[in-house]
Design an enzyme around this catalytic site. Structure first.
Site, PDB file in Angstrom:
ATOM      1  N   GLN A  94      -7.661 -19.830 -34.352  1.00  0.00           N
ATOM      2  CA  GLN A  94      -6.207 -19.249 -34.142  1.00  0.00           C
ATOM      3  C   GLN A  94      -5.320 -19.922 -35.223  1.00  0.00           C
ATOM      4  OE1 GLN A  94      -4.815 -16.099 -33.583  1.00  0.00           O
ATOM      5  NE2 GLN A  94      -6.429 -16.038 -32.013  1.00  0.00           N
ATOM      6  N   CYS A 119     -10.631  -8.416 -22.886  1.00  0.00           N
ATOM      7  CA  CYS A 119     -11.844  -8.972 -23.125  1.00  0.00           C
ATOM      8  C   CYS A 119     -12.938  -7.947 -24.061  1.00  0.00           C
ATOM      9  CB  CYS A 119     -12.491  -8.925 -21.839  1.00  0.00           C
ATOM     10  SG  CYS A 119     -12.920  -7.195 -20.908  1.00  0.00           S
TER      11      CYS A 119
END
Length: 371
Positions: free
Chosen positions: A170, A312
Site C-alpha cells: 500500500q 473481502c
C-alpha cells in the site's frame, strides 16, 4: 459519469503502463530461450528489474517478480527457514492467512488506538519465545493509512536475531520506499496499487538470505520462482513505477477537503488514525449506525466507487479486523468506509463524493431522529 475513489483496492492503469504492456505483447519469445526472440524478452524483463530495484533502493538481483502482493507475502512467510512468526494484528489477510498455514507458532503483535504497532510489546514477544523469529509488519495500513514504525521494529528485531518482512504494497508509489534504509530482510510490493497491471508484484530479498520457491518447476527468477514470466505485466509494472516517480502528488489538500466535508456534514463522523502519520490519500471513517453495505450501495447508485474498510475477496462486507484491533466497537467497525485517492483523482471527485455523502448521511440522521 463515474467517480472512482477506491485506489487502495486497485488503481486504474496508467496510460504509460498500458502502452508498455501493448508493446511487450508484440514480443514472441520466451525469456528462457536462447534465440533472438528469447533474448529480447529477457532484456525487457531485466530492464524492468533494474528500474523497480532502483525505485526501491536496492540491487536488481534482489528483485523476484511474482504474481502480486499476496504471493510475495506468502513466499516471505512460508519459504524462509525460521522457527516462529510474529505478525501485527492489522496485517493484510494474505499475511495473516499465510501465517496460519505456515505450520509455525504465531504470535500477534498488538496495536494502539491509532492502529500503530506496539514496539515495546514486540521486544517482549521476541524475548519470550524459542528459536529464530520472522516478524511481519506492514509499512502503511491498507484500511486506515496509518504508517508503521518499521525501522524501530527492525531495531528491536535485531536485538533478538529476528528477521523482518515488510508488506509495502500500500505504501509503494505513495511514500518513498527504500529497502536499504528500512533495513528489512524481505519486502513485498504490487503493481496495481500504483497504476500498473493487476497480477504482478515483487518480493525483495536481502542479499545472502536463503528463500525457497513458493512455486516449483523451473529455474526462473534465479530459481526463486518457477514459471514463464509475465512479460507484459512486468513491463507495465516498471512503466507504472516510472510514472509514479514523476507524477505522484501529495494528496494532503484533497484529504483535508474530504475530511472537512465529513466533519461539517450530518451526524458525528469518526475518522480513524488521525493522531498519527497516515498516507495522504486515505480516509477511513464511520458514522455509527449507518452500516457500510447500505452506504456503499447508495454511493454506487450515485456513481461513486468507494469501499468498506474491509471488503473481502467474496465482495461481502465484514467487520474490520483492523478496527477491532484498534479497539473500535462492533457497531463502528460495521460502519467503516474507506475513501482512497490516486493518480487520477481530482478536486471534482472529492466534491462529488462530498455532495453524495451529504445526502446519504442526511437521510440516515433523519431516519434515526424519526425512529
Amino acid at each position: 459519469m463515474r467517480t472512482y475513489l477506491d485506489h487502495n483496492a486497485t488503481s486504474p492503469i496508467r496510460p504509460e503502463a498500458r502502452e508498455a504492456m501493448l508493446a511487450a505483447l508484440e514480443l514472441q519469445g520466451n525469456a528462457s530461450s536462447v534465440h533472438e526472440e528469447g533474448r529480447k524478452a529477457r532484456a525487457l524483463i531485466e530492464t524492468a528489474r533494474d528500474e523497480v530495484a532502483r525505485a526501491l533502493g536496492t540491487i536488481a538481483p534482489a528483485i523476484v517478480f511474482t504474481g502480486g502482493g499476496s504471493e510475495s507475502c506468502n513466499q516471505a512467510l512460508r519459504c524462509v527457514s525460521v522457527d516462529r512468526l510474529v505478525v501485527s494484528a492489522i496485517e493484510h489477510p494474505c499475511v495473516l492467512e499465510a501465517a496460519k498455514v505456515s505450520g509455525l507458532p504465531v504470535d500477534v503483535l498488538p496495536v494502539d488506538e491509532n492502529g500503530v504497532v506496539d514496539v515495546s510489546a514486540l521486544g517482549n514477544l521476541l524475548g519470550n519465545g524459542d528459536g529464530r523469529a520472522l516478524v511481519s509488519v506492514m509499512l502503511a495500513n491498507n484500511e486506515t493509512g496509518a504508517i508503521q514504525p518499521v525501522r524501530d521494529v527492525v531495531a528491536v528485531a535485531g536485538e533478538h536475531d529476528a528477521l523482518v518482512h515488510c508488506d509495502a504494497v500500500q505504501a509503494f508509489g505513495k511514500l518513498p520506499v527504500n529497502f536499504g534504509l528500512l533495513g528489512v530482510d524481505l519486502l513485498s510490493v504490487s503493481a496495481h496499487k500504483l497504476g500498473g497491471p493487476q497480477g504482478v508484484g515483487a518480493l525483495v530479498i536481502r542479499d545472502g538470505l536463503p528463500v525457497s520457491p513458493l512455486v516449483a518447476g523451473g529455474g526462473q527468477e534465479l530459481r526463486r520462482r518457477a514459471g514463464t514470466e509475465n512479460i507484459a505485466g512486468i513491463a507495465g509494472f516498471a512503466a507504472a513505477v516510472r510514472a509514479a516517480g514523476k507524477t505522484e502528488s501529495d494528496f494532503k489538500g484533497l484529504q483535508a477537503k474530504l475530511e472537512s466535508a465529513l466533519a461539517s456534514g450530518p451526524g458525528e463522523v469518526v475518522v480513524f488514525s488521525t493522531g498519527v502519520d497516515r498516507l495522504s490519500n486515505t480516509v477511513c471513517f464511520a458514522l455509527t449506525g449507518l452500516e457500510a453495505d447500505t452506504a456503499l450501495m447508495a454511493f454506487d447508485l450515485d456513481g461513486i466507487a468507494v469501499s468498506s474498510g474491509s471488503a473481502c475477496s467474496s465482495g461481502k462486507v465484514q467487520a474490520s479486523h483492523v478496527l477491532k484491533a484498534m479497539g473500535a466497537s462492533e457497531a463502528t467497525t460495521k460502519s467503516a468506509i474507506r475513501v482512497s485517492l490516486g493518480w487520477s483523482s481530482t478536486v471534482e471527485d472529492v466534491n462529488r463524493f462530498s455532495d453524495s455523502w451529504q445526502k446519504i448521511a442526511g437521510r440516515h440522521v433523519a431516519r434515526a431522529a424519526a425512529a
